[in-house]
Scaffold this active site. Structure first.
Site, PDB file in Angstrom:
ATOM      1  N   ARG A 155       1.713  12.277  -9.289  1.00  0.00           N
ATOM      2  CA  ARG A 155       2.228  10.942  -8.949  1.00  0.00           C
ATOM      3  C   ARG A 155       3.724  10.829  -9.204  1.00  0.00           C
ATOM      4  O   ARG A 155       4.426  10.100  -8.527  1.00  0.00           O
ATOM      5  CB  ARG A 155       1.555   9.857  -9.798  1.00  0.00           C
ATOM      6  CG  ARG A 155       0.147   9.518  -9.409  1.00  0.00           C
ATOM      7  CD  ARG A 155      -0.276   8.229 -10.095  1.00  0.00           C
ATOM      8  NE  ARG A 155      -1.716   8.111 -10.190  1.00  0.00           N
ATOM      9  CZ  ARG A 155      -2.510   7.691  -9.208  1.00  0.00           C
ATOM     10  NH1 ARG A 155      -1.995   7.347  -8.048  1.00  0.00           N
ATOM     11  NH2 ARG A 155      -3.813   7.608  -9.380  1.00  0.00           N
TER      12      ARG A 155
ATOM     13  N   PHE B  37      -3.118  16.032   3.387  1.00  0.00           N
ATOM     14  CA  PHE B  37      -3.189  15.361   2.089  1.00  0.00           C
ATOM     15  C   PHE B  37      -1.836  15.477   1.398  1.00  0.00           C
ATOM     16  O   PHE B  37      -1.322  16.574   1.188  1.00  0.00           O
ATOM     17  CB  PHE B  37      -4.295  15.962   1.224  1.00  0.00           C
ATOM     18  CG  PHE B  37      -4.660  15.066   0.083  1.00  0.00           C
ATOM     19  CD1 PHE B  37      -5.568  14.028   0.265  1.00  0.00           C
ATOM     20  CD2 PHE B  37      -4.068  15.229  -1.159  1.00  0.00           C
ATOM     21  CE1 PHE B  37      -5.884  13.166  -0.777  1.00  0.00           C
ATOM     22  CE2 PHE B  37      -4.378  14.383  -2.213  1.00  0.00           C
ATOM     23  CZ  PHE B  37      -5.288  13.347  -2.015  1.00  0.00           C
TER      24      PHE B  37
ATOM     25  N   ASP C   2      -5.008   5.535   5.403  1.00  0.00           N
ATOM     26  CA  ASP C   2      -5.649   6.758   5.900  1.00  0.00           C
ATOM     27  C   ASP C   2      -6.726   6.354   6.918  1.00  0.00           C
ATOM     28  O   ASP C   2      -6.433   6.144   8.085  1.00  0.00           O
ATOM     29  CB  ASP C   2      -6.214   7.498   4.690  1.00  0.00           C
ATOM     30  CG  ASP C   2      -6.787   8.856   5.002  1.00  0.00           C
ATOM     31  OD1 ASP C   2      -6.387   9.452   6.004  1.00  0.00           O
ATOM     32  OD2 ASP C   2      -7.646   9.339   4.237  1.00  0.00           O
TER      33      ASP C   2
ATOM     34  N   GLU D  94       0.840  -1.203   0.000  1.00  0.00           N
ATOM     35  CA  GLU D  94       0.000   0.000   0.000  1.00  0.00           C
ATOM     36  C   GLU D  94       0.870   1.246   0.000  1.00  0.00           C
ATOM     37  O   GLU D  94       1.974   1.239   0.548  1.00  0.00           O
ATOM     38  CB  GLU D  94      -0.861   0.032   1.279  1.00  0.00           C
ATOM     39  CG  GLU D  94      -2.341  -0.247   1.072  1.00  0.00           C
ATOM     40  CD  GLU D  94      -3.110   0.869   0.378  1.00  0.00           C
ATOM     41  OE1 GLU D  94      -2.532   1.616  -0.427  1.00  0.00           O
ATOM     42  OE2 GLU D  94      -4.315   0.969   0.625  1.00  0.00           O
ATOM     43  N   ASP D  95       0.367   2.318  -0.600  1.00  0.00           N
ATOM     44  CA  ASP D  95       1.080   3.592  -0.535  1.00  0.00           C
ATOM     45  C   ASP D  95       0.833   4.276   0.810  1.00  0.00           C
ATOM     46  O   ASP D  95       1.752   4.746   1.456  1.00  0.00           O
ATOM     47  CB  ASP D  95       0.643   4.501  -1.705  1.00  0.00           C
ATOM     48  CG  ASP D  95      -0.883   4.613  -1.840  1.00  0.00           C
ATOM     49  OD1 ASP D  95      -1.624   3.981  -1.061  1.00  0.00           O
ATOM     50  OD2 ASP D  95      -1.339   5.344  -2.751  1.00  0.00           O
TER      51      ASP D  95
HETATM   52  P1  IMP Z   1      -8.219   4.631   3.288  1.00  0.00           P
HETATM   53  O1  IMP Z   1      -9.136   3.607   2.719  1.00  0.00           O
HETATM   54  O2  IMP Z   1      -8.981   5.806   3.849  1.00  0.00           O
HETATM   55  O3  IMP Z   1      -7.221   4.094   4.296  1.00  0.00           O
HETATM   56  O4  IMP Z   1      -7.421   5.260   2.082  1.00  0.00           O
HETATM   57  C1  IMP Z   1      -6.436   4.593   1.423  1.00  0.00           C
HETATM   58  C2  IMP Z   1      -6.250   5.128   0.027  1.00  0.00           C
HETATM   59  O5  IMP Z   1      -6.661   6.487  -0.098  1.00  0.00           O
HETATM   60  C3  IMP Z   1      -4.793   5.140  -0.357  1.00  0.00           C
HETATM   61  O6  IMP Z   1      -4.418   3.938  -0.975  1.00  0.00           O
HETATM   62  C4  IMP Z   1      -4.696   6.321  -1.303  1.00  0.00           C
HETATM   63  O7  IMP Z   1      -4.991   5.904  -2.616  1.00  0.00           O
HETATM   64  C5  IMP Z   1      -5.766   7.259  -0.847  1.00  0.00           C
HETATM   65  N1  IMP Z   1      -5.223   8.325   0.026  1.00  0.00           N
HETATM   66  C6  IMP Z   1      -5.373   8.461   1.360  1.00  0.00           C
HETATM   67  N2  IMP Z   1      -4.738   9.538   1.823  1.00  0.00           N
HETATM   68  C7  IMP Z   1      -4.152  10.101   0.752  1.00  0.00           C
HETATM   69  C8  IMP Z   1      -3.298  11.261   0.583  1.00  0.00           C
HETATM   70  O8  IMP Z   1      -2.938  12.000   1.529  1.00  0.00           O
HETATM   71  N3  IMP Z   1      -2.887  11.520  -0.689  1.00  0.00           N
HETATM   72  C9  IMP Z   1      -3.232  10.742  -1.756  1.00  0.00           C
HETATM   73  N4  IMP Z   1      -4.011   9.653  -1.644  1.00  0.00           N
HETATM   74  C10 IMP Z   1      -4.466   9.337  -0.400  1.00  0.00           C
END
Ligand code: IMP
Length: 171
Positions: free
Chosen positions: A159, A146, A97, A93-94
């Site tokens: 990206r 963000f 959040d 995962e990148d």
């Molecule tokens: P989650 O499901 O809320 O944990 O979000 C995970 C996904 O949301 C990540 O794989 C990202 O693609 C996107 N994401 C969450 N925070 C950011 C951010 O700060 N910048 C860019 N993409 C984000």
């Protein structure tokens, strides 16, 4: 844009994570499952430091759709190409959040009966967590802002930045 993590700090952390992963898996076959598109640079840099017993597959979800916050619904846009049954899988995962995407994918992939399933994430925003999650290998904890770069986008842009930066409202 404010640089949060430099290119050299990312490279050092990726090498460190790979070293730990290499030690943990030894000579076992390992499937790296990259979550598109944000994990592309992280996965490819990580893979270069891992041994020969690595294969790669990709899955794509969508919960952001051009917004700065999650829609709360995870959809699978592209599924894996191959079966992971009986295989050691490392989900790449990148950023974690809210934890929604990771939990959803963990549940989905567990149903396919891998030999093991672990998670590596380059970034985590612990302050944004809404779902309890387990991250087995983590690069950096960052504040609830963000961020873009090194695979992370805002509406598909930024990206390709080699570093990670905070996207301000003015930007
Ligand atoms: P989650 O499901 O809320 O944990 O979000 C995970 C996904 O949301 C990540 O794989 C990202 O693609 C996107 N994401 C969450 N925070 C950011 C951010 O700060 N910048 C860019 N993409 C984000």
């Amino acid at each position: 844009m404010e640089i949060l993590i430099s290119e050299s700090d990312i490279a050092a952390k990726v090498a460190e994570l790979a070293e730990t992963i290499r030690k943990d898996y030894g000579l076992a076959d390992l499937v790296l499952v990259g979550i598109l598109k944000g994990s592309i640079f992280f996965l490819s840099d990580l893979a270069k430091h891992l041994g020969v017993n690595v294969t790669m597959d990709f899955i794509q979800t969508s919960s952001y759709a051009g917004e700065k916050s999650s829609s709360g619904v995870v959809q699978i846009r592209k599924d894996l190409d191959s079966s992971i049954e009986g295989k050691h899988v490392l989900l790449v995962e990148d950023i974690i959040d809210t934890g929604l995407t990771l939990n959803h994918l963990r549940e989905l992939l567990e149903t396919r009966k891998p030999a093991s399933l672990k998670v590596v994430s380059l970034l985590s925003k612990p302050g944004a967590r809404k779902h309890e999650t387990q991250i087995d290998y983590l690069g950096f904890e960052i504040p609830e802002k963000f961020v873009v770069g090194y695979g992370l986008d805002y509406a598909e842009r930024y990206r390709n930045l080699p570093f990670i930066a905070v996207l301000t409202d003015e930007a």
